[in-house]
Design a protein around this motif. Structure first.
Motif: not given
Lengths: 104, 819
Positions: B575-578, B583-585, B598-607, B614-615
């Motif tokens: 839950p903490k990671e999510l 928050d970052i998104a 592949g069982q993870r989260l992909d954040m699209f549209g980052v310039t 963000m990293w």
């Protein structure tokens, strides 16, 4: 039309590029292996890929989206592809890069 | 001062050498060509089509006069060279010209062989060899008479078919009991004969021509069976003999043909020879593909480039008769030491035979269904071990599965059917481009039409279209990896292995690249090979030789934005990671978030300029890059396993996390995916991954080289092990073997199909070798397990991600120093 002072030559990576934004226009400034500077509209004539992210070889950049080769000096697509994107005049003086940009 | 190159012969092989030479070096020679026929360079193979009226002579011209002019080549057509004086280095032509040379190329081809027969000196007894012969046939044949063709080989059958297509009764006489015996076994011959009879050709087997009679022209033909027929033309297609007289008179060594070495040099230093007139290593060739291969070697030799010698050719044949699909290659007869795989359906007219020796294909006969000809030929030429394909191989490559282009028999496809689903290229577009633009190879077609130039899944189809359109002319001589080099991956790897390099450009120099900087195809490949050889601590990964995703550590999208994927070990999160990701998104106003396969989260549209901050935020929350862009480990997918699942036999989540921690970081030739399932129900889909681990009650099954993408490929079972330690060792060893052995951009699935499962088992199941590879894996991981995001920020690389913003109103605005 006017010459704009952009950045120091060394802040453009060799065989790489920097993106310059002048108003709404995005221009990619490339430095080739021999140290020459080229300025080109940052839009591939094929599908608008960002040429700034392409791989540079001789005076050519390969678009990162679908591998079109674009001539940095003329903006023309090479090989069997056809299309053209704008290029801009550039010069280096006292280690600084200048760009000739026509304001409307 | 240019050297003078004189070419005797204006045919296909001689001119092909010149074309190849000009591509490599267009300023080295003054070139003069002599041809005894009164035409420019035309395609002799297409004569059959002129006869059957499917093409005009114009269609068969390879190089027009304008081509000779543009390249400053002097063409003396209709002027035969009558002697060579190798002491003076001159030649003399029939018209009396004396020409000196520095280098001489003999490409005189061959002459038809007509057996001595009473009456063979009559008018209208001809061969089927050049344009004049075709003109004679067309002007002579007459529906009230019978045409006689002698010889049941390729040319004879094509001549008979061409004549029959004019509605003229045609008898084909062949001295043995089965037609096309040089290319086909008796079963294939029987099927072909049946087919050709339907065009109105009458066959007389085990028969010869006894006598041809007439006053000045052919009137009657009598056969060895005593029967005779009223006829006005006899076409002999009874073989060819190398045209070597000129060379013999000049004192050059010759046997069956003019003797040449591996570089096509005759017994005289300055004289070379190619094509049907030569004998190489005891063999003479009468088909076009080998001549092209010889030509390629000679062109490089003449251009002064380094080249591996010619080592002979595997012959393959197609019959240029519309509606007859026939292909044969290699040793199609076999002997008592070989095995045969046969599929025969006489009713529908399909016959496939593969001759196998030592688990490798050595001969091919295909009749009625040649869709897989190019695939079989590739397996033959590459000596691929087919033990694992045996049960399916005769059903063709499609039996192995391909996505995106349904059925895949090009013969049954209409012109408007799509072949390349990525670039929307139809069959008709490809066929027209091949014909109109004179394309000969896969690379030509890719460049010109884009078919097969993206994901590559339709390459097999494109290749079939090439073969069907061009027949023997299809140029499948091995190409370089790109236009910058003639060398293939194997050769490049060898050069890198044998030398010592610290950058890609030194490799280009050593390997005689044609370009200084390489290109977007070869530079990333060479950079990879150097990385795989030296690892990250001894070789500095060249960012400028990496494509955008590998360079910017993010996946570029169509609009120039990027997607950001943090690593989520084994697909397990908290839950903490999510909450941190959310928050970052929110902070960076990420427009789209998607769960990946592949069982993870992909954040699209980052310039691009958002990437570094963000990293940094992700790093601060304990995330590292998920390397969703990398040619390296992507994900380790897991099912829930025995922690919760009532069927689970093993802790697949725990194993998955451990494997991901073990394998992330270092580079591989292409992306690499692992999955761990906790029981044979296989919920993690481990059998379509590069490396699949399946828990069973007694331990773990290890599966390799699966693929869920373009071409779905189910893994092969490598072995079963009992302990977790063994799983780790095999995981490491297999990944490292792949890393060092496969070609750049070759997925494990393609690699295993190229080298064969046994080749991989030989190393993986041998304890000493397995430990060797696992140790090498540990070594390369030492310097590779560094988070690329943190490193890019730390070493200042991400500074160049920022835009330089200039105010258009102010020509003095400027990016301040220190950036």
């Amino acid at each position: 039309m006017a010459w704009y002072k952009i950045t120091e030559v060394e802040s453009i990576p060799s065989m790489g590029s920097r993106i310059v934004k002048i108003g709404e226009i995005e221009i990619a400034i490339f430095k080739t292996k021999d140290g020459s500077i080229f300025a080109i509209n940052n839009i591939c004539p094929h599908k608008q890929g960002k040429l700034s992210e392409g791989l540079v070889h001789e005076n050519v950049v390969t678009c990162p989206l679908h591998n079109w080769d674009v001539d940095l000096a003329s903006g023309e697509a090479l090989g069997n592809d056809s299309g053209c994107t704008n290029v801009y005049e550039s010069k280096i003086e006292d280690g600084l890069v200048y760009l000739n940009f026509i304001t409307k | 001062m240019k050297e003078k190159l004189v070419v005797i012969g204006n045919g296909m092989s001689g001119l092909r050498v010149i074309e190849d030479l000009l591509e490599l070096e267009n300023d080295k020679y003054d070139i003069t060509v002599y041809g005894d026929e009164p035409y420019v360079n035309y395609n002799r193979i297409m004569l059959s089509y002129i006869l059957s009226q499917e093409k005009t002579f114009e269609d068969t011209i390879i190089n027009h006069q304008s081509w000779y002019d543009e390249n400053n080549i002097t063409l003396n057509k209709g002027d035969k060279v009558v002697s060579i004086n190798k002491e003076d280095k001159t030649i003399t032509s029939k018209s009396g010209k004396i020409e000196s040379y520095d280098k001489l190329l003999i490409a005189t081809g061959s002459n038809p062989f007509i057996p001595t027969t009473p009456g063979s000196d009559l008018n209208n007894v001809i061969a089927f060899r050049n344009k004049a012969d075709v003109d004679t046939i067309i002007s002579t044949i007459d529906k009230s008479k019978t045409a006689v063709v002698v010889g049941g080989g390729l040319l004879g059958l094509e001549a008979a078919y061409g004549i029959a297509m004019h509605g003229v009764k045609t008898i084909l006489v062949h001295r043995s009991g089965s037609i096309l015996s040089q290319q086909l076994d008796t079963t294939g011959g029987r099927l072909l004969q049946k087919n050709l009879e339907s065009y109105g050709i009458e066959f007389k087997l085990n028969t010869t021509v006894k006598e041809i009679s007439g006053t000045t022209e052919v009137e009657t033909v009598t056969f060895s069976d005593g029967k005779s027929v009223e006829s006005n033309i006899v076409v002999f297609a009874t073989g060819i003999i190398p045209n070597k007289e000129l060379a013999i008179d000049a004192g050059l060594e010759s046997k069956k043909g003019i003797l040449v070495d591996d570089f096509m040099k005759t017994s005289d230093e300055s004289i070379f020879a190619v094509g049907e007139c030569v004998e190489h290593n005891g063999n003479t060739y009468g088909l076009v593909a080998p001549l092209y291969e010889q030509g390629k070697v000679l062109a490089k030799k003449l251009a002064g480039k380094e080249v591996e010698g010619y080592s002979g050719s595997t012959l393959s044949t197609r019959l240029k008769i519309s509606g007859v699909d026939l292909f044969s290659a290699g040793d199609y007869l076999g002997d008592e030491t070989t095995e045969e795989l046969i599929l025969l359906d006489e009713k529908v007219g399909v016959y496939k035979k593969l001759v196998i020796y030592d688990n490798k294909i050595i001969g091919i006969v295909l009749y009625g269904d040649t869709a897989d000809a190019s695939w079989y030929l590739k397996l033959l030429k590459e000596h691929t071990d087919i033990s694992d394909l045996r049960t399916k191989i005769l059903f063709g490559k499609s039996a192995l599965g391909d996505s995106g282009h349904g059925g895949d028999d090009v013969n049954s496809m209409s012109d408007d059917e799509e072949v390349c689903g990525c670039n929307g290229v139809c069959k008709g577009d490809i066929v027209n481009a091949i014909k109109d633009k004179d394309l000969k190879s896969l690379d030509d077609v890719k460049g010109c039409t884009k078919a097969g130039a993206s994901c590559g899944s339709c390459i097999g189809l494109v290749e079939q279209i090439l073969v069907n359109t061009l027949g023997d002319e299809y140029d499948n001589t091995p190409q370089g990896i790109c236009g910058c080099t003639d060398k293939g991956h194997a050769e490049i790897k060898q050069i890198i292995d044998e030398g010592d390099f610290d950058n890609v450009y030194d490799v280009f120099k050593k390997a005689q690249w044609k370009t200084e900087d390489g290109c977007a195809k070869c530079r990333p490949a060479v950079n990879y090979y150097l990385l795989a050889k030296y690892n990250d601590d001894k070789y500095m990964n060249d960012k400028r030789s990496a494509l955008v995703n590998d360079r910017n550590f993010a996946n570029i999208q169509k609009d120039g934005t990027y997607s950001v994927v943090p690593r989520i070990w084994g697909g397990l999160t908290t839950p903490k990671e999510l909450k941190d990701i959310a928050d970052i998104a929110v902070k960076y106003e990420v427009p789209t978030i998607k769960f990946t396969g592949g069982q993870r989260l992909d954040m699209f549209g980052v310039t691009k300029e958002q990437l570094a901050p963000m990293w940094k935020d992700l790093n601060d929350c304990g995330f590292v890059s998920g390397q969703a862009y990398a040619k390296g480990l992507r994900t380790v997918k897991t099912c829930v396993g025995n922690t919760y699942c009532r069927f689970g036999t093993q802790d697949s989540m725990g194993m998955g996390v451990k494997l991901e921690k073990l394998t992330w970081g270092s580079w591989t030739p292409h992306k690499y995916k692992i999955a761990v399932s906790g029981c044979p129900r296989n919920c993690a889909e481990a059998t379509i991954k590069d490396f699949g681990v399946i828990g069973v009650d007694s331990g773990w099954e290890l599966h390799i080289a699966g693929n869920g993408g373009i071409k779905v490929r189910v893994t092969d079972l490598l072995c079963k092990v009992e302990t977790e330690e063994e799983v780790y060792e095999y995981t490491k060893a297999f990944m490292q073997f792949y890393r060092e052995d496969a070609y750049y951009l070759e997925r494990t699935a393609h690699w295993i199909e190229r080298v064969g499962l046994q080749y991989i088992k030989d190393d993986m199941l041998n304890e000493e070798k397995r430990k060797y590879w696992a140790a090498r894996f540990d070594e390369s991981q030492k310097s590779a397990q560094v988070d690329p995001w943190a490193k890019a920020i730390e070493d200042g690389f991400t500074k160049e991600f920022d835009k330089i913003v200039i105010n258009p109103e102010d020509s003095h605005s400027f990016e301040p120093k220190g950036v």
